[in-house]
Design a protein around this motif. Structure first.
Motif, PDB file in Angstrom:
ATOM      1  N   LEU A  30       0.834  -1.100  -0.005  1.00  0.00           N
ATOM      2  CA  LEU A  30      -0.104  -0.018  -0.070  1.00  0.00           C
ATOM      3  C   LEU A  30       0.796   1.316  -0.061  1.00  0.00           C
ATOM      4  N   LEU A  31       2.008   1.251   0.664  1.00  0.00           N
ATOM      5  CA  LEU A  31       2.870   2.482   0.893  1.00  0.00           C
ATOM      6  C   LEU A  31       3.660   2.664  -0.435  1.00  0.00           C
ATOM      7  N   PHE A  32       4.144   1.602  -0.938  1.00  0.00           N
ATOM      8  CA  PHE A  32       5.182   1.856  -1.815  1.00  0.00           C
ATOM      9  C   PHE A  32       5.022   1.323  -3.277  1.00  0.00           C
ATOM     10  N   HIS A  33       3.515   1.016  -3.427  1.00  0.00           N
ATOM     11  CA  HIS A  33       3.342   0.054  -4.651  1.00  0.00           C
ATOM     12  C   HIS A  33       3.446   1.555  -5.973  1.00  0.00           C
ATOM     13  N   GLY A  34       3.831   1.157  -6.902  1.00  0.00           N
ATOM     14  CA  GLY A  34       3.955   1.734  -8.095  1.00  0.00           C
ATOM     15  C   GLY A  34       5.512   2.466  -8.357  1.00  0.00           C
ATOM     16  N   ARG A  35       6.159   2.438  -7.207  1.00  0.00           N
ATOM     17  CA  ARG A  35       7.263   3.083  -7.406  1.00  0.00           C
ATOM     18  C   ARG A  35       8.555   1.928  -7.784  1.00  0.00           C
ATOM     19  N   GLY A  36       9.433   2.326  -8.648  1.00  0.00           N
ATOM     20  CA  GLY A  36      10.465   1.457  -9.004  1.00  0.00           C
ATOM     21  C   GLY A  36      11.638   1.340  -8.286  1.00  0.00           C
ATOM     22  N   GLN A  37      12.269   2.527  -7.632  1.00  0.00           N
ATOM     23  CA  GLN A  37      13.257   2.357  -6.698  1.00  0.00           C
ATOM     24  C   GLN A  37      12.932   3.197  -5.554  1.00  0.00           C
ATOM     25  N   ILE A  38      12.957   2.582  -4.439  1.00  0.00           N
ATOM     26  CA  ILE A  38      12.479   3.371  -3.122  1.00  0.00           C
ATOM     27  C   ILE A  38      13.992   3.629  -2.248  1.00  0.00           C
ATOM     28  N   PRO A  39      13.995   4.953  -2.280  1.00  0.00           N
ATOM     29  CA  PRO A  39      15.379   5.527  -1.381  1.00  0.00           C
ATOM     30  C   PRO A  39      15.363   4.501  -0.032  1.00  0.00           C
ATOM     31  N   ILE A  40      16.594   4.561   0.557  1.00  0.00           N
ATOM     32  CA  ILE A  40      16.772   3.982   1.613  1.00  0.00           C
ATOM     33  C   ILE A  40      16.448   5.059   2.808  1.00  0.00           C
ATOM     34  N   ALA A  41      17.037   6.434   2.474  1.00  0.00           N
ATOM     35  CA  ALA A  41      17.084   7.410   3.473  1.00  0.00           C
ATOM     36  C   ALA A  41      15.966   8.489   2.899  1.00  0.00           C
ATOM     37  N   GLY A  42      15.812   9.644   3.691  1.00  0.00           N
ATOM     38  CA  GLY A  42      14.838  10.636   3.303  1.00  0.00           C
ATOM     39  C   GLY A  42      13.838  10.416   3.875  1.00  0.00           C
ATOM     40  N   PRO A  43      12.630  11.364   3.354  1.00  0.00           N
ATOM     41  CA  PRO A  43      11.244  11.462   3.901  1.00  0.00           C
ATOM     42  C   PRO A  43      10.390  10.325   3.344  1.00  0.00           C
ATOM     43  N   LEU A  44      10.820   9.677   2.316  1.00  0.00           N
ATOM     44  CA  LEU A  44       9.979   8.571   1.658  1.00  0.00           C
ATOM     45  C   LEU A  44      10.767   7.286   1.691  1.00  0.00           C
ATOM     46  N   GLY A  45      11.930   7.425   2.470  1.00  0.00           N
ATOM     47  CA  GLY A  45      12.563   6.197   2.404  1.00  0.00           C
ATOM     48  C   GLY A  45      12.399   5.249   3.227  1.00  0.00           C
ATOM     49  N   LEU A  46      12.945   3.782   3.130  1.00  0.00           N
ATOM     50  CA  LEU A  46      12.719   2.669   3.983  1.00  0.00           C
ATOM     51  C   LEU A  46      13.265   3.018   5.351  1.00  0.00           C
ATOM     52  N   VAL A  47      14.152   3.481   5.575  1.00  0.00           N
ATOM     53  CA  VAL A  47      14.630   3.838   7.373  1.00  0.00           C
ATOM     54  C   VAL A  47      13.567   4.665   7.838  1.00  0.00           C
ATOM     55  N   ARG A  48      13.133   5.460   7.362  1.00  0.00           N
ATOM     56  CA  ARG A  48      11.922   6.538   8.181  1.00  0.00           C
ATOM     57  C   ARG A  48      10.732   5.499   8.403  1.00  0.00           C
ATOM     58  N   ASP A  49      10.498   4.660   7.310  1.00  0.00           N
ATOM     59  CA  ASP A  49       9.248   3.949   7.513  1.00  0.00           C
ATOM     60  C   ASP A  49       9.436   2.620   8.511  1.00  0.00           C
ATOM     61  N   LEU A  50      10.906   2.109   8.786  1.00  0.00           N
ATOM     62  CA  LEU A  50      11.075   1.236   9.718  1.00  0.00           C
ATOM     63  C   LEU A  50      10.617   1.761  11.332  1.00  0.00           C
ATOM     64  N   ILE A  51      10.986   2.943  11.373  1.00  0.00           N
ATOM     65  CA  ILE A  51      10.819   3.609  12.887  1.00  0.00           C
ATOM     66  C   ILE A  51       9.420   3.140  13.290  1.00  0.00           C
ATOM     67  N   GLY A  52       8.373   3.466  12.679  1.00  0.00           N
ATOM     68  CA  GLY A  52       7.078   3.177  12.881  1.00  0.00           C
ATOM     69  C   GLY A  52       6.983   1.856  13.099  1.00  0.00           C
ATOM     70  N   GLU A  53       7.159   1.154  11.966  1.00  0.00           N
ATOM     71  CA  GLU A  53       7.140  -0.504  11.898  1.00  0.00           C
ATOM     72  C   GLU A  53       7.604  -1.139  12.962  1.00  0.00           C
ATOM     73  N   LEU A 107      17.419  -1.318  16.173  1.00  0.00           N
ATOM     74  CA  LEU A 107      17.204  -1.766  15.011  1.00  0.00           C
ATOM     75  C   LEU A 107      17.249  -0.848  13.691  1.00  0.00           C
ATOM     76  N   VAL A 108      16.479   0.217  14.083  1.00  0.00           N
ATOM     77  CA  VAL A 108      16.651   1.410  12.992  1.00  0.00           C
ATOM     78  C   VAL A 108      17.613   2.048  12.765  1.00  0.00           C
ATOM     79  N   PRO A 109      18.803   2.148  13.880  1.00  0.00           N
ATOM     80  CA  PRO A 109      19.939   2.925  13.539  1.00  0.00           C
ATOM     81  C   PRO A 109      20.817   1.849  12.805  1.00  0.00           C
ATOM     82  N   MET A 110      20.543   0.375  12.996  1.00  0.00           N
ATOM     83  CA  MET A 110      21.504  -0.623  12.594  1.00  0.00           C
ATOM     84  C   MET A 110      20.851  -0.598  10.942  1.00  0.00           C
ATOM     85  N   GLY A 111      19.804  -0.370  10.448  1.00  0.00           N
ATOM     86  CA  GLY A 111      19.144  -0.228   9.352  1.00  0.00           C
ATOM     87  C   GLY A 111      19.686   0.799   8.607  1.00  0.00           C
ATOM     88  N   GLY A 112      19.913   2.007   9.402  1.00  0.00           N
ATOM     89  CA  GLY A 112      20.291   2.988   8.761  1.00  0.00           C
ATOM     90  C   GLY A 112      21.765   3.076   8.346  1.00  0.00           C
TER      91      GLY A 112
END
Length: 163
Positions: A30-53, A107-112
């Protein structure tokens, strides 16, 4: 460890992993569908998403498993699992929040640190869904195992009383 307790721990931890894996897969879709490459960092990145998850999966998995296991244990449906002295009952809500904060702060800093090295140009949608599914499954299983182990190690309220 009592066979019934061991079976309960295995079944519940596995079930929690499956449920959390499915929920995280759906959230990734639901969050990332339709995007080819998802950035790791940044406001729409995976690491930021990992915080809440990370916080939600760890704290809610622990809370649900602890509440259910404690209730079933106190009702006499599950055996006590003790390796040493019995643990005194603790505030499940405080422990679930603490566990969520602990897992998130580790885990989030390790992911970062690790994810940008593994995926320097971003992560593909397919790999992101696979990563989030596995991450949620493993994290949910660990939090559930911790909760059940703690609940079955608590002193039963009526134990130790003499007639």
């Amino acid at each position: 460890m009592h066979n019934k307790a061991l079976k309960y721990v295995i079944v519940e931890s596995t079930g929690s992993g499956v449920v959390n894996g499915i929920l995280n897969c759906a959230a990734a879709f639901l969050l990332f569908h339709g995007r080819g490459q998802i950035p790791i960092a940044g406001p729409l990145g995976l690491v930021r998403d990992l915080i809440g998850e990370t916080f939600l999966v760890a704290s809610l998995s622990y809370m649900a498993a602890a509440l259910i296991s404690r209730q079933r244990h106190r009702a006499g449906n599950l055996p006590t699992m003790r390796t040493g002295q019995a643990a005194s009952p603790r505030n499940i809500y405080l422990w679930s929040l603490s566990l969520g904060i602990l897992f998130t702060s580790v885990l989030v800093p390790m992911g970062g640190l690790l994810l940008p090295r593994a995926f320097p140009d971003g992560i593909s949608f397919r790999n992101l869904v696979l990563f989030k599914t596995l991450f949620g499954a493993v994290l949910g299983s660990i939090a559930t195992w911790l909760a059940i182990h703690r609940a079955l190690s608590e002193l039963h309220p009526l134990e130790g009383l003499t007639s």
